[in-house]
Write a protein that holds these residues in place. Structure first.
Motif, PDB file in Angstrom:
ATOM      1  N   PRO A 156      42.220  43.943  36.487  1.00 16.15           N
ATOM      2  CA  PRO A 156      42.435  42.957  37.543  1.00 16.15           C
ATOM      3  C   PRO A 156      41.762  43.391  38.843  1.00 16.15           C
ATOM      4  O   PRO A 156      41.267  42.535  39.612  1.00 16.15           O
ATOM      5  CB  PRO A 156      43.945  42.917  37.698  1.00 16.15           C
ATOM      6  CG  PRO A 156      44.492  43.395  36.415  1.00 16.15           C
ATOM      7  CD  PRO A 156      43.466  44.287  35.849  1.00 16.15           C
ATOM      8  N   GLU A 157      41.658  44.637  39.175  1.00 18.11           N
ATOM      9  CA  GLU A 157      41.021  45.067  40.409  1.00 18.11           C
ATOM     10  C   GLU A 157      39.520  44.825  40.338  1.00 18.11           C
ATOM     11  O   GLU A 157      38.891  44.394  41.323  1.00 18.11           O
ATOM     12  CB  GLU A 157      41.265  46.561  40.650  1.00 18.11           C
ATOM     13  CG  GLU A 157      42.718  46.843  40.893  1.00 18.11           C
ATOM     14  CD  GLU A 157      43.152  48.109  40.193  1.00 18.11           C
ATOM     15  OE1 GLU A 157      42.306  48.829  39.614  1.00 18.11           O
ATOM     16  OE2 GLU A 157      44.329  48.354  40.219  1.00 18.11           O
ATOM     17  N   VAL A 158      38.922  45.105  39.189  1.00 15.26           N
ATOM     18  CA  VAL A 158      37.478  44.895  39.020  1.00 15.26           C
ATOM     19  C   VAL A 158      37.196  43.401  39.087  1.00 15.26           C
ATOM     20  O   VAL A 158      36.191  42.976  39.674  1.00 15.26           O
ATOM     21  CB  VAL A 158      36.992  45.495  37.679  1.00 15.26           C
ATOM     22  CG1 VAL A 158      35.548  45.145  37.378  1.00 15.26           C
ATOM     23  CG2 VAL A 158      37.167  46.980  37.672  1.00 15.26           C
ATOM     24  N   GLN A 159      38.102  42.590  38.547  1.00 18.52           N
ATOM     25  CA  GLN A 159      37.913  41.148  38.572  1.00 18.52           C
ATOM     26  C   GLN A 159      37.960  40.643  40.022  1.00 18.52           C
ATOM     27  O   GLN A 159      37.143  39.802  40.413  1.00 18.52           O
ATOM     28  CB  GLN A 159      38.997  40.443  37.744  1.00 18.52           C
ATOM     29  CG  GLN A 159      38.750  40.524  36.264  1.00 18.52           C
ATOM     30  CD  GLN A 159      39.829  39.794  35.466  1.00 18.52           C
ATOM     31  OE1 GLN A 159      40.762  39.189  36.031  1.00 18.52           O
ATOM     32  NE2 GLN A 159      39.709  39.869  34.163  1.00 18.52           N
ATOM     33  N   ASN A 160      38.875  41.117  40.802  1.00 14.47           N
ATOM     34  CA  ASN A 160      38.984  40.697  42.201  1.00 14.47           C
ATOM     35  C   ASN A 160      37.751  41.140  42.977  1.00 14.47           C
ATOM     36  O   ASN A 160      37.228  40.394  43.837  1.00 14.47           O
ATOM     37  CB  ASN A 160      40.234  41.292  42.861  1.00 14.47           C
ATOM     38  CG  ASN A 160      41.489  40.574  42.403  1.00 14.47           C
ATOM     39  OD1 ASN A 160      41.417  39.423  41.996  1.00 14.47           O
ATOM     40  ND2 ASN A 160      42.613  41.248  42.462  1.00 14.47           N
ATOM     41  N   SER A 161      37.264  42.325  42.706  1.00 15.86           N
ATOM     42  CA  SER A 161      36.082  42.840  43.389  1.00 15.86           C
ATOM     43  C   SER A 161      34.866  41.982  43.031  1.00 15.86           C
ATOM     44  O   SER A 161      34.049  41.670  43.904  1.00 15.86           O
ATOM     45  CB  SER A 161      35.878  44.297  42.986  1.00 15.86           C
ATOM     46  OG  SER A 161      34.600  44.721  43.319  1.00 15.86           O
ATOM     47  N   LEU A 162      34.729  41.595  41.806  1.00 15.88           N
ATOM     48  CA  LEU A 162      33.610  40.764  41.369  1.00 15.88           C
ATOM     49  C   LEU A 162      33.682  39.383  42.029  1.00 15.88           C
ATOM     50  O   LEU A 162      32.656  38.842  42.452  1.00 15.88           O
ATOM     51  CB  LEU A 162      33.594  40.607  39.851  1.00 15.88           C
ATOM     52  CG  LEU A 162      33.043  41.780  39.041  1.00 15.88           C
ATOM     53  CD1 LEU A 162      33.220  41.534  37.550  1.00 15.88           C
ATOM     54  CD2 LEU A 162      31.600  42.028  39.327  1.00 15.88           C
ATOM     55  N   VAL A 163      34.835  38.832  42.104  1.00 13.20           N
ATOM     56  CA  VAL A 163      35.005  37.504  42.703  1.00 13.20           C
ATOM     57  C   VAL A 163      34.650  37.592  44.181  1.00 13.20           C
ATOM     58  O   VAL A 163      33.980  36.710  44.738  1.00 13.20           O
ATOM     59  CB  VAL A 163      36.441  36.971  42.482  1.00 13.20           C
ATOM     60  CG1 VAL A 163      36.708  35.723  43.305  1.00 13.20           C
ATOM     61  CG2 VAL A 163      36.669  36.706  41.024  1.00 13.20           C
ATOM     62  N   LYS A 165      32.634  39.694  45.703  1.00 14.40           N
ATOM     63  CA  LYS A 165      31.185  39.875  45.844  1.00 14.40           C
ATOM     64  C   LYS A 165      30.454  38.562  45.593  1.00 14.40           C
ATOM     65  O   LYS A 165      29.493  38.240  46.275  1.00 14.40           O
ATOM     66  CB  LYS A 165      30.670  40.937  44.870  1.00 14.40           C
ATOM     67  CG  LYS A 165      31.016  42.340  45.304  1.00 14.40           C
ATOM     68  CD  LYS A 165      30.439  43.315  44.317  1.00 14.40           C
ATOM     69  CE  LYS A 165      30.882  44.730  44.621  1.00 14.40           C
ATOM     70  NZ  LYS A 165      30.416  45.703  43.674  1.00 14.40           N
ATOM     71  N   SER A 166      30.902  37.797  44.662  1.00 15.15           N
ATOM     72  CA  SER A 166      30.267  36.531  44.345  1.00 15.15           C
ATOM     73  C   SER A 166      30.429  35.559  45.493  1.00 15.15           C
ATOM     74  O   SER A 166      29.495  34.819  45.846  1.00 15.15           O
ATOM     75  CB  SER A 166      30.858  35.902  43.083  1.00 15.15           C
ATOM     76  OG  SER A 166      30.591  36.718  41.969  1.00 15.15           O
ATOM     77  N   ILE A 167      31.585  35.554  46.118  1.00 15.21           N
ATOM     78  CA  ILE A 167      31.829  34.672  47.252  1.00 15.21           C
ATOM     79  C   ILE A 167      30.953  35.108  48.419  1.00 15.21           C
ATOM     80  O   ILE A 167      30.395  34.275  49.143  1.00 15.21           O
ATOM     81  CB  ILE A 167      33.339  34.676  47.639  1.00 15.21           C
ATOM     82  CG1 ILE A 167      34.124  34.007  46.552  1.00 15.21           C
ATOM     83  CG2 ILE A 167      33.566  33.970  48.963  1.00 15.21           C
ATOM     84  CD1 ILE A 167      35.616  34.071  46.723  1.00 15.21           C
ATOM     85  N   LEU A 169      28.122  36.554  48.312  1.00 14.38           N
ATOM     86  CA  LEU A 169      26.736  36.160  48.013  1.00 14.38           C
ATOM     87  C   LEU A 169      26.537  34.665  48.260  1.00 14.38           C
ATOM     88  O   LEU A 169      25.456  34.268  48.711  1.00 14.38           O
ATOM     89  CB  LEU A 169      26.371  36.495  46.561  1.00 14.38           C
ATOM     90  CG  LEU A 169      26.114  37.966  46.243  1.00 14.38           C
ATOM     91  CD1 LEU A 169      25.932  38.175  44.750  1.00 14.38           C
ATOM     92  CD2 LEU A 169      24.900  38.484  46.981  1.00 14.38           C
ATOM     93  N   LEU A 170      27.554  33.901  48.016  1.00 14.55           N
ATOM     94  CA  LEU A 170      27.412  32.459  48.204  1.00 14.55           C
ATOM     95  C   LEU A 170      27.408  32.107  49.680  1.00 14.55           C
ATOM     96  O   LEU A 170      26.790  31.129  50.104  1.00 14.55           O
ATOM     97  CB  LEU A 170      28.562  31.716  47.501  1.00 14.55           C
ATOM     98  CG  LEU A 170      28.444  31.687  45.986  1.00 14.55           C
ATOM     99  CD1 LEU A 170      29.698  31.024  45.400  1.00 14.55           C
ATOM    100  CD2 LEU A 170      27.230  30.928  45.519  1.00 14.55           C
ATOM    101  N   GLU A 171      28.086  32.887  50.510  1.00 16.31           N
ATOM    102  CA  GLU A 171      28.159  32.595  51.917  1.00 16.31           C
ATOM    103  C   GLU A 171      26.859  32.938  52.617  1.00 16.31           C
ATOM    104  O   GLU A 171      26.540  32.402  53.671  1.00 16.31           O
ATOM    105  CB  GLU A 171      29.317  33.367  52.569  1.00 16.31           C
ATOM    106  CG  GLU A 171      30.646  32.870  52.131  1.00 16.31           C
ATOM    107  CD  GLU A 171      31.774  33.694  52.714  1.00 16.31           C
ATOM    108  OE1 GLU A 171      31.526  34.763  53.296  1.00 16.31           O
ATOM    109  OE2 GLU A 171      32.896  33.268  52.553  1.00 16.31           O
ATOM    110  N   ASP A 172      26.118  33.805  52.166  1.00 16.48           N
ATOM    111  CA  ASP A 172      24.880  34.230  52.841  1.00 16.48           C
ATOM    112  C   ASP A 172      23.887  33.195  52.674  1.00 16.48           C
ATOM    113  O   ASP A 172      23.158  32.531  52.919  1.00 16.48           O
ATOM    114  CB  ASP A 172      24.339  35.493  52.203  1.00 16.48           C
ATOM    115  CG  ASP A 172      25.131  36.714  52.589  1.00 16.48           C
ATOM    116  OD1 ASP A 172      25.739  36.712  53.645  1.00 16.48           O
ATOM    117  OD2 ASP A 172      25.075  37.653  51.799  1.00 16.48           O
TER     118      ASP A 172
END
Length: 172
Positions: A156-163, A165-167, A169-172
């Protein structure tokens, strides 16, 4: 005739003279005279006819010799022409054989190049096919391995970290 008169006067008339030496000489002279008188025409005619036939045979032989010489010259001319024609045929055959050889060599070179190109193309195609199959297999193996290892590594921690990072990347 004189010899007969002499014979008649010596013996006292006409008769036979049995002396061999006298009679042979007289007989020979008489025979020679008769032969010369009567035989000269016959012998002359025979000799002239024989001479004419010999001359005719000589002329005929000379004519046949001229004809044979002419025929020989003609045949020699024909032979020379035939030899010349044979040399032309041999020369033409050599030229044709040389040209055919060159054509066959050129065709062989073309065929070899075409076969090499086909073989190179076939090898390239086979290499590409093998590489494609290898990439597909590697990708398939990577996917299978990722699917097998992903549930154990995805916490679950790796999943939260991935989410997160993806967000980001989308904001930039």
């Amino acid at each position: 005739m004189i010899s007969l008169w002499l014979l008649a006067t010596e013996e006292g008339g006409y008769g036979f003279n049995f002396d061999i030496l006298e009679t042979n000489l007289i007989n020979l002279v008489i025979i020679w005279g008769v032969l010369f008188y009567f035989g000269s025409k016959f012998l002359g005619n025979t000799l002239s006819s024989r001479r004419a036939s010999i001359e005719e045979a000589i002329q005929d032989a000379e004519r046949r010799q001229r004809e044979a010489t002419k025929a020989l010259d003609e045949q020699n001319k024909n032979l020379a022409q035939a030899q010349s024609k044979a040399q032309e045929i041999v020369q033409t055959a050599k030229q044709n054989a040389s040209k055919a050889r060159e054509d066959i060599l050129a065709q062989s070179k073309t065929d070899i190049e075409r076969m090499r190109a086909a073989a190179d193309q076939d090898v390239s195609f086979q290499q590409e096919r093998v590489m494609r199959e290898l990439r597909q297999r590697i990708a398939q193996l990577a996917m299978e391995r990722a699917e097998n290892e992903l549930p154990s590594r995805l916490t679950p921690e790796v999943q939260n970290s991935l989410v997160d990072k993806s967000i980001a990347l989308l904001e930039d």
